[in-house]
Write a protein that holds these residues in place. Structure first.
Motif, PDB file in Angstrom:
ATOM      1  N   LYS A 101      74.194 -35.994 -19.633  1.00  0.00           N
ATOM      2  CA  LYS A 101      73.280 -36.309 -18.525  1.00  0.00           C
ATOM      3  C   LYS A 101      73.720 -37.552 -17.754  1.00  0.00           C
ATOM      4  N   ASP A 102      74.507 -38.378 -18.417  1.00  0.00           N
ATOM      5  CA  ASP A 102      74.932 -39.626 -17.779  1.00  0.00           C
ATOM      6  C   ASP A 102      76.142 -39.336 -16.886  1.00  0.00           C
ATOM      7  N   THR A 103      75.907 -38.535 -15.847  1.00  0.00           N
ATOM      8  CA  THR A 103      77.018 -38.050 -15.020  1.00  0.00           C
ATOM      9  C   THR A 103      77.736 -39.191 -14.299  1.00  0.00           C
ATOM     10  N   GLN A 104      76.992 -40.243 -13.995  1.00  0.00           N
ATOM     11  CA  GLN A 104      77.618 -41.327 -13.246  1.00  0.00           C
ATOM     12  C   GLN A 104      78.302 -42.348 -14.155  1.00  0.00           C
ATOM     13  N   GLY A 105      78.241 -42.074 -15.456  1.00  0.00           N
ATOM     14  CA  GLY A 105      78.895 -42.981 -16.391  1.00  0.00           C
ATOM     15  C   GLY A 105      78.316 -44.386 -16.414  1.00  0.00           C
ATOM     16  N   LEU A 106      76.989 -44.462 -16.331  1.00  0.00           N
ATOM     17  CA  LEU A 106      76.334 -45.774 -16.289  1.00  0.00           C
ATOM     18  C   LEU A 106      76.187 -46.396 -17.679  1.00  0.00           C
ATOM     19  N   LEU A 107      76.195 -45.545 -18.706  1.00  0.00           N
ATOM     20  CA  LEU A 107      75.922 -46.058 -20.053  1.00  0.00           C
ATOM     21  C   LEU A 107      77.213 -46.328 -20.819  1.00  0.00           C
ATOM     22  N   GLY A 108      77.246 -47.434 -21.533  1.00  0.00           N
ATOM     23  CA  GLY A 108      78.380 -47.721 -22.398  1.00  0.00           C
ATOM     24  C   GLY A 108      78.250 -46.941 -23.710  1.00  0.00           C
ATOM     25  N   GLU A 109      79.322 -46.949 -24.510  1.00  0.00           N
ATOM     26  CA  GLU A 109      79.320 -46.200 -25.779  1.00  0.00           C
ATOM     27  C   GLU A 109      78.169 -46.646 -26.688  1.00  0.00           C
ATOM     28  N   GLU A 110      77.954 -47.937 -26.724  1.00  0.00           N
ATOM     29  CA  GLU A 110      76.917 -48.453 -27.612  1.00  0.00           C
ATOM     30  C   GLU A 110      75.535 -47.946 -27.184  1.00  0.00           C
ATOM     31  N   GLU A 111      75.332 -47.977 -25.852  1.00  0.00           N
ATOM     32  CA  GLU A 111      74.052 -47.503 -25.333  1.00  0.00           C
ATOM     33  C   GLU A 111      73.875 -46.013 -25.594  1.00  0.00           C
ATOM     34  N   ILE A 112      74.958 -45.274 -25.411  1.00  0.00           N
ATOM     35  CA  ILE A 112      74.872 -43.833 -25.642  1.00  0.00           C
ATOM     36  C   ILE A 112      74.470 -43.565 -27.093  1.00  0.00           C
ATOM     37  N   ALA A 113      75.070 -44.317 -27.999  1.00  0.00           N
ATOM     38  CA  ALA A 113      74.751 -44.125 -29.415  1.00  0.00           C
ATOM     39  C   ALA A 113      73.295 -44.487 -29.696  1.00  0.00           C
ATOM     40  N   GLU A 114      72.843 -45.587 -29.107  1.00  0.00           N
ATOM     41  CA  GLU A 114      71.466 -46.027 -29.355  1.00  0.00           C
ATOM     42  C   GLU A 114      70.460 -45.023 -28.791  1.00  0.00           C
ATOM     43  N   ARG A 115      70.689 -44.608 -27.541  1.00  0.00           N
ATOM     44  CA  ARG A 115      69.790 -43.623 -26.927  1.00  0.00           C
ATOM     45  C   ARG A 115      69.847 -42.298 -27.683  1.00  0.00           C
ATOM     46  N   GLY A 116      71.059 -41.915 -28.083  1.00  0.00           N
ATOM     47  CA  GLY A 116      71.220 -40.655 -28.821  1.00  0.00           C
ATOM     48  C   GLY A 116      70.358 -40.656 -30.080  1.00  0.00           C
ATOM     49  N   THR A 117      70.337 -41.812 -30.758  1.00  0.00           N
ATOM     50  CA  THR A 117      69.530 -41.915 -31.972  1.00  0.00           C
ATOM     51  C   THR A 117      68.044 -41.820 -31.635  1.00  0.00           C
ATOM     52  N   GLN A 118      67.636 -42.531 -30.580  1.00  0.00           N
ATOM     53  CA  GLN A 118      66.212 -42.506 -30.218  1.00  0.00           C
ATOM     54  C   GLN A 118      65.773 -41.115 -29.764  1.00  0.00           C
ATOM     55  N   VAL A 119      66.671 -40.451 -29.054  1.00  0.00           N
ATOM     56  CA  VAL A 119      66.339 -39.107 -28.579  1.00  0.00           C
ATOM     57  C   VAL A 119      66.352 -38.107 -29.749  1.00  0.00           C
ATOM     58  N   GLY A 120      67.339 -38.212 -30.601  1.00  0.00           N
ATOM     59  CA  GLY A 120      67.467 -37.272 -31.721  1.00  0.00           C
ATOM     60  C   GLY A 120      66.315 -37.389 -32.704  1.00  0.00           C
ATOM     61  N   ILE A 121      65.994 -38.613 -33.099  1.00  0.00           N
ATOM     62  CA  ILE A 121      64.898 -38.808 -34.049  1.00  0.00           C
ATOM     63  C   ILE A 121      63.564 -38.451 -33.382  1.00  0.00           C
ATOM     64  N   GLY A 122      63.441 -38.823 -32.100  1.00  0.00           N
ATOM     65  CA  GLY A 122      62.235 -38.456 -31.362  1.00  0.00           C
ATOM     66  C   GLY A 122      62.060 -36.944 -31.320  1.00  0.00           C
ATOM     67  N   ALA A 123      63.164 -36.244 -31.134  1.00  0.00           N
ATOM     68  CA  ALA A 123      63.108 -34.784 -31.036  1.00  0.00           C
ATOM     69  C   ALA A 123      62.581 -34.171 -32.328  1.00  0.00           C
ATOM     70  N   VAL A 124      63.092 -34.679 -33.446  1.00  0.00           N
ATOM     71  CA  VAL A 124      62.665 -34.151 -34.747  1.00  0.00           C
ATOM     72  C   VAL A 124      61.178 -34.449 -34.968  1.00  0.00           C
ATOM     73  N   LYS A 125      60.770 -35.668 -34.658  1.00  0.00           N
ATOM     74  CA  LYS A 125      59.361 -36.026 -34.863  1.00  0.00           C
ATOM     75  C   LYS A 125      58.452 -35.197 -33.956  1.00  0.00           C
ATOM     76  N   TYR A 126      58.855 -35.106 -32.703  1.00  0.00           N
ATOM     77  CA  TYR A 126      57.987 -34.425 -31.740  1.00  0.00           C
ATOM     78  C   TYR A 126      57.825 -32.947 -32.077  1.00  0.00           C
ATOM     79  N   ALA A 127      58.918 -32.322 -32.518  1.00  0.00           N
ATOM     80  CA  ALA A 127      58.842 -30.903 -32.871  1.00  0.00           C
ATOM     81  C   ALA A 127      57.812 -30.699 -33.982  1.00  0.00           C
ATOM     82  N   ASP A 128      57.772 -31.644 -34.875  1.00  0.00           N
ATOM     83  CA  ASP A 128      56.833 -31.568 -35.987  1.00  0.00           C
ATOM     84  C   ASP A 128      55.402 -31.847 -35.514  1.00  0.00           C
ATOM     85  N   LEU A 129      55.261 -32.844 -34.647  1.00  0.00           N
ATOM     86  CA  LEU A 129      53.932 -33.310 -34.253  1.00  0.00           C
ATOM     87  C   LEU A 129      53.301 -32.489 -33.144  1.00  0.00           C
TER      88      LEU A 129
END
Ligand code: ARG
Length: 590
Positions: free
Chosen positions: A420-448
């Motif tokens: 989604k970051d087509t313009q390349g605005l996010l650095g690797e570290e940010e991508i990893a951090e957001r990926g974790t927040q999105v991934g864990i959020g996804a698992v929680k939300y599916a359950d909730l």
């Protein structure tokens, strides 16, 4: 703290006064107000009132209408259908209400505390020592954590109890094996990761099992250790403690991955009630609640029978004197009621344990530990299914390791964030951090997002999808609002109650107002899925609003722009608070 009266409550009060003016004998009758597609709200309480008074419902409704004070809050009210009242709220009332919520600097959006908060002890996130956590433990943790947040938000005093499985006959074998191989859990002072801890435990468990199954003398030694453990032998306890400590390293690593706070002090496992077991049995036996049957101490129930028609008892003490799961749970009830002074005991446990809890609760009621003032509730959750609709297993038919699942969710979410970051605005570290927040959020939300009682399919593709009822969709909605606020530059959000609103603005505003009511309901019913559904609708209403009502381009008049930015920001704050109650992060950039 500034609590804000919700619009629906103000409308309700207006109607109630009109009802008592039109029909004094009705007193403070409930107009039965709800949101409606026809108008902002519809009240159908006139029907029952008319019936009771022997009046014509349409005529009564007309009399009530004539007495409603219109103006600041209610813009218009009319009779519809058989005697409903259709209420339209004033545009200014919507904006003023949201402005008051926006001004609440506690971040609570003006949501009031419950009028009579109590003390709830919640039993959730209860894995077992020396065992891998599985998807069932995930559900208990995720649902339990959301319920904790919801209850605390309403002002309830919440005591958390993680009733981990840390006691029982299976420990004899482990303790004996470790005593014979003392270096197996020796880390020489080095720190071990959760993963290493679990692999150590797993290796030990398998080795002990192998020896137990093949070596009769070891078996005898292992059985003796169970007796030593129950007798509180110091050396045996010290060895047992090593298993508990090693397991905690693993548990904490999983809870951390789940972005969930679990405190050591709240981990009170089965072993924590050991000193109470004999007394619990004595109390039950002396009061006649439990009786001896073939040497075992049992409680019988009229309506609980096995397939052969014979009554199935709850066994509190086995004939060999050993105590089991039920004795521990009954002792925990005594502790939670008399020591922790709970008025509600909540158990977030798999529905497959419902019979156990029914029997345990009924026993505690007969013993007088539970009663009309102190209640126990099992928040029973369904099974996690695979895509094929069968209980979730690996292709080889093994239980899936929770950590593997979470890692995969994070991997997939990271891919989505990167893409989604087509313009390349996010650095690797940010991508990893957001990926974790999105991934864990996804698992929680599916359950909730489905009601806890229902089984749900664990489908990672669906969970991280940007379309549909997913946390990613909500997280993007939130990030989008922040991007709008950034783009607005020096135009800042400001409420303008004097403006006329677009229908999409009204719909969004009324929904934001309903946050308080939704949170109250979700907390009272232990139903996080109601909050999830609310948030999904909030994001959808925002999308429609943003579609129909330009905020930045084409540039609207300044006051309109400010008001729309204000509506956007209060929506963002509501999304953020709601997601936080579900335990899900909302990054400002995605
Ligand atoms: N440790 C148990 C399990 O893994 C859950 C404990 C539930 N709580 C309780 N008070 N029995 O199934």
């Amino acid at each position: 703290m500034a609590s804000v009266t919700s619009l629906s409550d103000s409308v309700q009060q207006h109607l109630s006064s009109a009802i008592s003016a039109a029909l004094p004998e009705a007193g403070s009758a409930d107009p039965l107000l709800r949101r409606s597609d026809r108008a902002d709200y519809q009240a159908n309480g006139m029907l029952a009132l008319a019936k009771k008074a022997g009046a014509n419902p349409r005529e009564l409704a007309a009399q009530v209408v004539s007495r409603v004070v219109t103006g600041d809050v209610i813009a218009d009210v009319e009779v519809s259908g058989p005697g409903f009242l259709n209420v339209t709220v004033a545009d200014g009332a919507i904006v003023r209400n949201l402005a008051a919520r926006y001004a609440d600097d506690t971040g609570r959006l003006g949501v009031p505390l419950a009028s009579e908060p109590g003390t709830t002890v919640i039993d959730y996130a209860q894995p077992n020592v020396a065992k891998e956590m599985h998807v069932g433990h995930l559900r208990s943790a995720v649902i339990g954590d959301a319920v904790v947040q919801l209850l605390e938000f309403t002002g309830e005093t919440v005591v958390r109890r993680h009733h981990i499985g840390d006691w029982g006959t299976q420990f004899g074998m482990l303790i004996q094996y470790l005593d014979e191989h003392p270096h197996e859990l020796d880390h020489g002072g080095a720190e071990v990761s959760g993963e290493e801890a679990m692999s150590n435990l797993d290796r030990l468990y398998k080795a002990a099992r192998r020896k137990f199954d093949s070596d009769e003398e070891f078996k005898t030694r292992a059985r003796r250790r169970v007796v030593d453990l129950q007798a509180g032998d110091a050396h045996t306890l010290a060895t047992w403690q090593k298993f508990v400590d090693e397991s905690k390293i693993y548990f904490f690593s999983v809870f951390e991955k789940l972005d969930m706070e679990v405190r050591d002090a709240d981990i009170v496992g089965e072993s924590g009630y050991n000193d109470m077991l004999a007394e619990t049995c004595r109390l039950l036996e002396e009061s006649g609640v439990a009786v001896r049957s073939e040497g075992a101490l049992c409680v019988f129930f009229d309506d609980i029978k096995g397939p052969d028609g014979k009554p199935v008892p709850l066994i509190v003490q086995k004939s060999d004197g050993g105590y089991g799961y039920a004795a521990t749970d009954l002792s925990a009830i005594r502790d939670r009621v008399f020591h922790l002074k709970a008025d509600t005991l909540l158990y977030v446990v798999d529905a497959r344990q419902s019979l156990h809890f029914r029997m345990v609760f009924e026993t505690a009621r007969r013993a007088g530990w539970l009663n009309d003032d102190v209640k126990a509730v099992q928040l029973a959750f369904g099974t996690v299914l695979g895509k094929d609709g069968k209980p979730f297993k690996t292709r080889e038919g093994e239980t899936v390791k929770l950590v593997d699942l979470l890692d995969e969710a994070i991997d997939r979410a990271t891919a989505v964030v990167r893409e989604k970051d087509t313009q390349g605005l996010l650095g690797e570290e940010e991508i990893a951090e957001r990926g974790t927040q999105v991934g864990i959020g996804a698992v929680k939300y599916a359950d909730l997002s489905t009601s806890a009682a229902r089984d749900y399919k664990f489908d990672l593709d669906q969970m991280v999808s940007l379309n549909g009822d997913t946390s990613v969709y909500l997280q993007y909605a939130y990030a989008r609002i922040h991007s709008i606020l950034r783009k607005a530059g020096e135009v800042r959000p400001a409420a303008h109650p004097e403006l006329e609103l677009h229908p999409a603005e009204r719909a969004l505003g009324l929904h934001v107002d309903a946050f308080a009511e939704t949170v109250g309901e979700a907390a009272a019913e232990y139903a996080p899925h109601k909050l999830a559904a609310y948030l999904y609708q909030l994001a959808s209403l925002f999308t429609t609003f943003y579609d129909k009502c330009p905020v930045i381009k084409p540039e609207p008049p300044r006051d309109v722009a400010e008001n729309r930015l204000f509506l956007s920001d209060v929506t963002a704050k509501t999304l953020h608070q709601g997601m936080a109650l579900l335990g899900i992060r909302t990054p400002e950039r995605l």
